[in-house]
Write a protein that holds these residues in place. Sequence first.
Motif, PDB file in Angstrom:
ATOM      1  N   TRP A  71       0.814  -1.224   0.000  1.00  0.00           N
ATOM      2  CA  TRP A  71       0.000   0.000   0.000  1.00  0.00           C
ATOM      3  C   TRP A  71       0.845   1.271   0.000  1.00  0.00           C
ATOM      4  CZ3 TRP A  71      -5.309   1.047   0.238  1.00  0.00           C
ATOM      5  CH2 TRP A  71      -6.162  -0.057   0.382  1.00  0.00           C
ATOM      6  N   TRP A  72       0.277   2.330  -0.548  1.00  0.00           N
ATOM      7  CA  TRP A  72       0.707   3.683  -0.194  1.00  0.00           C
ATOM      8  C   TRP A  72      -0.533   4.535   0.033  1.00  0.00           C
ATOM      9  CZ3 TRP A  72      -0.904   7.679  -3.282  1.00  0.00           C
ATOM     10  CH2 TRP A  72      -0.993   7.512  -4.666  1.00  0.00           C
ATOM     11  N   GLN A  73      -0.415   5.444   0.973  1.00  0.00           N
ATOM     12  CA  GLN A  73      -1.496   6.372   1.307  1.00  0.00           C
ATOM     13  C   GLN A  73      -0.998   7.795   1.090  1.00  0.00           C
ATOM     14  OE1 GLN A  73      -4.439   5.324   2.062  1.00  0.00           O
ATOM     15  NE2 GLN A  73      -4.200   3.261   2.890  1.00  0.00           N
ATOM     16  N   GLY A  74      -1.864   8.663   0.577  1.00  0.00           N
ATOM     17  CA  GLY A  74      -1.399  10.025   0.365  1.00  0.00           C
ATOM     18  C   GLY A  74      -2.471  10.989  -0.088  1.00  0.00           C
ATOM     19  N   VAL A  75      -2.025  12.207  -0.346  1.00  0.00           N
ATOM     20  CA  VAL A  75      -2.895  13.296  -0.797  1.00  0.00           C
ATOM     21  C   VAL A  75      -2.626  13.554  -2.274  1.00  0.00           C
ATOM     22  CG1 VAL A  75      -3.454  15.741  -0.541  1.00  0.00           C
ATOM     23  CG2 VAL A  75      -2.973  14.347   1.492  1.00  0.00           C
ATOM     24  N   HIS A  76      -3.687  13.564  -3.057  1.00  0.00           N
ATOM     25  CA  HIS A  76      -3.604  13.904  -4.477  1.00  0.00           C
ATOM     26  C   HIS A  76      -3.820  15.418  -4.612  1.00  0.00           C
ATOM     27  CE1 HIS A  76      -4.261   9.636  -4.627  1.00  0.00           C
ATOM     28  NE2 HIS A  76      -4.371   9.586  -5.936  1.00  0.00           N
ATOM     29  N   LEU A  77      -2.899  16.104  -5.274  1.00  0.00           N
ATOM     30  CA  LEU A  77      -3.023  17.537  -5.518  1.00  0.00           C
ATOM     31  C   LEU A  77      -3.281  17.759  -7.008  1.00  0.00           C
ATOM     32  CD1 LEU A  77      -0.016  18.848  -3.361  1.00  0.00           C
ATOM     33  CD2 LEU A  77      -2.422  18.583  -2.678  1.00  0.00           C
ATOM     34  N   ASN A  78      -4.387  18.398  -7.330  1.00  0.00           N
ATOM     35  CA  ASN A  78      -4.750  18.615  -8.727  1.00  0.00           C
ATOM     36  C   ASN A  78      -3.808  19.638  -9.354  1.00  0.00           C
ATOM     37  OD1 ASN A  78      -5.984  19.116 -11.226  1.00  0.00           O
ATOM     38  ND2 ASN A  78      -8.010  18.672 -10.382  1.00  0.00           N
ATOM     39  N   ASN A  79      -2.907  19.168 -10.197  1.00  0.00           N
ATOM     40  CA  ASN A  79      -1.854  20.022 -10.759  1.00  0.00           C
ATOM     41  C   ASN A  79      -2.354  21.026 -11.784  1.00  0.00           C
ATOM     42  OD1 ASN A  79       1.278  18.234 -10.655  1.00  0.00           O
ATOM     43  ND2 ASN A  79      -0.491  17.915  -9.349  1.00  0.00           N
ATOM     44  N   GLN A  80      -3.616  20.917 -12.180  1.00  0.00           N
ATOM     45  CA  GLN A  80      -4.170  21.829 -13.193  1.00  0.00           C
ATOM     46  C   GLN A  80      -5.166  22.823 -12.609  1.00  0.00           C
ATOM     47  OE1 GLN A  80      -2.915  21.715 -16.306  1.00  0.00           O
ATOM     48  NE2 GLN A  80      -1.590  20.062 -15.568  1.00  0.00           N
ATOM     49  N   VAL A  81      -5.279  22.847 -11.273  1.00  0.00           N
ATOM     50  CA  VAL A  81      -6.242  23.725 -10.609  1.00  0.00           C
ATOM     51  C   VAL A  81      -5.521  24.537  -9.540  1.00  0.00           C
ATOM     52  CG1 VAL A  81      -8.315  23.792  -9.153  1.00  0.00           C
ATOM     53  CG2 VAL A  81      -8.178  22.155 -11.045  1.00  0.00           C
ATOM     54  N   ALA A  82      -5.823  25.845  -9.470  1.00  0.00           N
ATOM     55  CA  ALA A  82      -5.244  26.701  -8.429  1.00  0.00           C
ATOM     56  C   ALA A  82      -5.683  26.207  -7.051  1.00  0.00           C
ATOM     57  CB  ALA A  82      -5.668  28.147  -8.647  1.00  0.00           C
ATOM     58  N   PRO A  83      -4.820  26.251  -6.042  1.00  0.00           N
ATOM     59  CA  PRO A  83      -3.466  26.816  -6.068  1.00  0.00           C
ATOM     60  C   PRO A  83      -2.375  25.828  -6.492  1.00  0.00           C
ATOM     61  CG  PRO A  83      -4.016  26.143  -3.846  1.00  0.00           C
ATOM     62  CD  PRO A  83      -5.232  25.838  -4.675  1.00  0.00           C
ATOM     63  N   PHE A  84      -2.751  24.558  -6.727  1.00  0.00           N
ATOM     64  CA  PHE A  84      -1.719  23.532  -6.906  1.00  0.00           C
ATOM     65  C   PHE A  84      -1.235  23.375  -8.344  1.00  0.00           C
ATOM     66  CE2 PHE A  84      -3.873  22.061  -2.913  1.00  0.00           C
ATOM     67  CZ  PHE A  84      -2.850  22.486  -2.077  1.00  0.00           C
ATOM     68  N   ASN A  85      -1.658  24.315  -9.198  1.00  0.00           N
ATOM     69  CA  ASN A  85      -1.025  24.411 -10.516  1.00  0.00           C
ATOM     70  C   ASN A  85       0.317  25.127 -10.421  1.00  0.00           C
ATOM     71  OD1 ASN A  85      -2.257  26.832  -9.876  1.00  0.00           O
ATOM     72  ND2 ASN A  85      -2.847  27.292 -11.975  1.00  0.00           N
ATOM     73  N   VAL A  86       0.662  25.581  -9.224  1.00  0.00           N
ATOM     74  CA  VAL A  86       1.957  26.216  -8.954  1.00  0.00           C
ATOM     75  C   VAL A  86       2.811  25.228  -8.149  1.00  0.00           C
ATOM     76  CG1 VAL A  86       3.141  28.142  -7.843  1.00  0.00           C
ATOM     77  CG2 VAL A  86       0.914  28.504  -8.954  1.00  0.00           C
ATOM     78  N   LYS A  87       3.926  24.810  -8.725  1.00  0.00           N
ATOM     79  CA  LYS A  87       4.756  23.780  -8.086  1.00  0.00           C
ATOM     80  C   LYS A  87       5.242  24.216  -6.710  1.00  0.00           C
ATOM     81  CE  LYS A  87       9.046  22.752  -9.515  1.00  0.00           C
ATOM     82  NZ  LYS A  87      10.147  22.109 -10.285  1.00  0.00           N
ATOM     83  N   ALA A  88       5.625  25.458  -6.551  1.00  0.00           N
ATOM     84  CA  ALA A  88       6.156  25.922  -5.266  1.00  0.00           C
ATOM     85  C   ALA A  88       5.126  25.756  -4.144  1.00  0.00           C
ATOM     86  CB  ALA A  88       6.602  27.378  -5.373  1.00  0.00           C
ATOM     87  N   LEU A  89       3.841  25.915  -4.470  1.00  0.00           N
ATOM     88  CA  LEU A  89       2.810  25.778  -3.442  1.00  0.00           C
ATOM     89  C   LEU A  89       2.571  24.308  -3.095  1.00  0.00           C
ATOM     90  CD1 LEU A  89       0.302  28.558  -4.564  1.00  0.00           C
ATOM     91  CD2 LEU A  89       2.218  28.696  -2.951  1.00  0.00           C
ATOM     92  N   ARG A  90       2.746  23.438  -4.074  1.00  0.00           N
ATOM     93  CA  ARG A  90       2.690  22.000  -3.756  1.00  0.00           C
ATOM     94  C   ARG A  90       3.869  21.633  -2.856  1.00  0.00           C
ATOM     95  NH1 ARG A  90       1.961  21.598  -9.509  1.00  0.00           N
ATOM     96  NH2 ARG A  90       3.939  20.448  -9.748  1.00  0.00           N
ATOM     97  N   GLN A  91       5.038  22.196  -3.143  1.00  0.00           N
ATOM     98  CA  GLN A  91       6.218  21.938  -2.322  1.00  0.00           C
ATOM     99  C   GLN A  91       6.029  22.455  -0.903  1.00  0.00           C
ATOM    100  OE1 GLN A  91       9.068  23.957  -4.817  1.00  0.00           O
ATOM    101  NE2 GLN A  91       9.868  22.014  -5.620  1.00  0.00           N
ATOM    102  N   ALA A  92       5.322  23.584  -0.766  1.00  0.00           N
ATOM    103  CA  ALA A  92       5.071  24.129   0.572  1.00  0.00           C
ATOM    104  C   ALA A  92       4.300  23.121   1.419  1.00  0.00           C
ATOM    105  CB  ALA A  92       4.296  25.444   0.463  1.00  0.00           C
ATOM    106  N   VAL A  93       3.309  22.461   0.814  1.00  0.00           N
ATOM    107  CA  VAL A  93       2.554  21.435   1.533  1.00  0.00           C
ATOM    108  C   VAL A  93       3.461  20.241   1.840  1.00  0.00           C
ATOM    109  CG1 VAL A  93       0.594  19.859   1.411  1.00  0.00           C
ATOM    110  CG2 VAL A  93       0.376  22.182   0.507  1.00  0.00           C
TER     111      VAL A  93
END
Length: 503
Positions: free
Chosen positions: A266-288
């Motif tokens: 198994w792996w468990q995790g959070v999916h971040l929609n890379n095409q929708v704000a705010p997670f279309n910005v890589k730096a903000l995904r990295q912040a999480v």
Amino acid sequence: MRSWRALTLVLTLCLLASPGWAQVRGGTLRVGMDADNTTMDPHRSTAAVDRQVYNNIYGKLLDIDSKFGIVPHLAQSWEIKDGGLTYVFKLRRGVKFHDGSDFNAEIVKWNFDRMRDPALASPRRSEIAPVKDVKVVDPYTVEIALTVPFTPFLSVLTDRAGMMVSKAAVEKFKDDYARNPVGTGPFRFGEWVKDDHLTIKRFDSYWEKGLPHLDEVIYRPIPDTSVRFTAMRTGQVDFMHQIHPKDVSTAKAERGLKVSEIPSLWWQGVHLNNQVAPFNVKALRQAVWYGVDRTVIQRVVHYNQGAISWSPFPPSMWAQDRDFADWRRDLTKAKARLAEGGMPNGFAFTIKGWNQPTQIQELQILQVQLKEIGVDMKIELLEFGKLLADLNSNNFVALRIGWSGRPDPDGNAHVFLHSKGGLNRVRYVNPKMDELLDKARSEADQAKRKALYAEVTRLAAEDAPYIWLHHDAETKVWGENVKGFEHISDGMIRLKGVWLEKR
């Protein structure tokens, strides 16, 4: 001396002949599940819970053993030719589907054609993407040609892509096939009452003589882990899929219960929609990524069971990069990424999650942790079917869900991280990642594949399309009268050899 030996032999034979020692035919096994099924069509399914039932209704071309070795099933043998570009499978003769139709090479070709049909939009399509052509050599020999060498191919056929469905049933039921499944497995479909129970019954014409032992199996969806464990303890179910980590020690001490813990895929995790704000910005995904403390989740939610996750590859898998260390919480880096992404004071977003106690607790911890860097994470809880539907339709900004894992690392990564991956619901695109994943699945040398997956781990952490959190322990609980269950790390409840000891 001889008389004592003779007496011992007689006593032994008597014990072996008694109901407590001999395999008993018949009976109903009740299984407590963490969720209800979503569809009974393996070519359309994306839910882990579906696979639990499929492994008893559908026969597969191949299967795995306890050490993840590939073993024959509907395919008795195979040959790999042309430098890994051609696979020739010799099929088992005399196998019948539950509707009486024959299993043969034509049926195998039809199944592959169905999975590859763009109109079906099957998640299996990406799993078998390298397949170029399927040819019937004779009634029980099929040849599959690939466009490129595909090292995980045999492994893929041990799961849903290798499950053979009845052509006659699909043609008969059409869009209703998903509620009228027909396979070649040890059990045939009985009935499905949504959110109450799903029943399968012994298939008397199953090709493995003497199997299965049980008359029927009743799956009961009980999403709340505490309620499910209570049902197990009070005898309302005989077998329990997934137990809350806090209850494991209690279950081990409980008279009449058996507990098995092994490493999972198994792996468990959070999916971040890379095409929708705010997670279309890589730096903000990295912040999480840097704002999350996985050690707290491991300790508080999972009671130090299982393992912390920083990639799709669990400790049970040779592809895990154990030298990778850039997963630890770092508030300085998290705040720097917020500033880099144009949100120095933070931002707000909503995460969708399963309305289930363990995941609720996990989400609440994430909420508090992200608040410390100025990120306001709102939680929207859904029942599992709705959560899965929103995932599959890309209807989310962030979504918490897991993956039950596959024996080959390709199955844990390619479908999620490749731009054309069948489960890439976050719509992540990086040509470098595509190149690494394609190379890894074409490479036969495991050491070279491991090096490629180390690069995948590092690039996935850099781009942060997912926030991996945890690798669950694979734990099952059953009553002491349940015999013959073999616990394998893929977590599937295979029941053909299970029987109930009479009390």
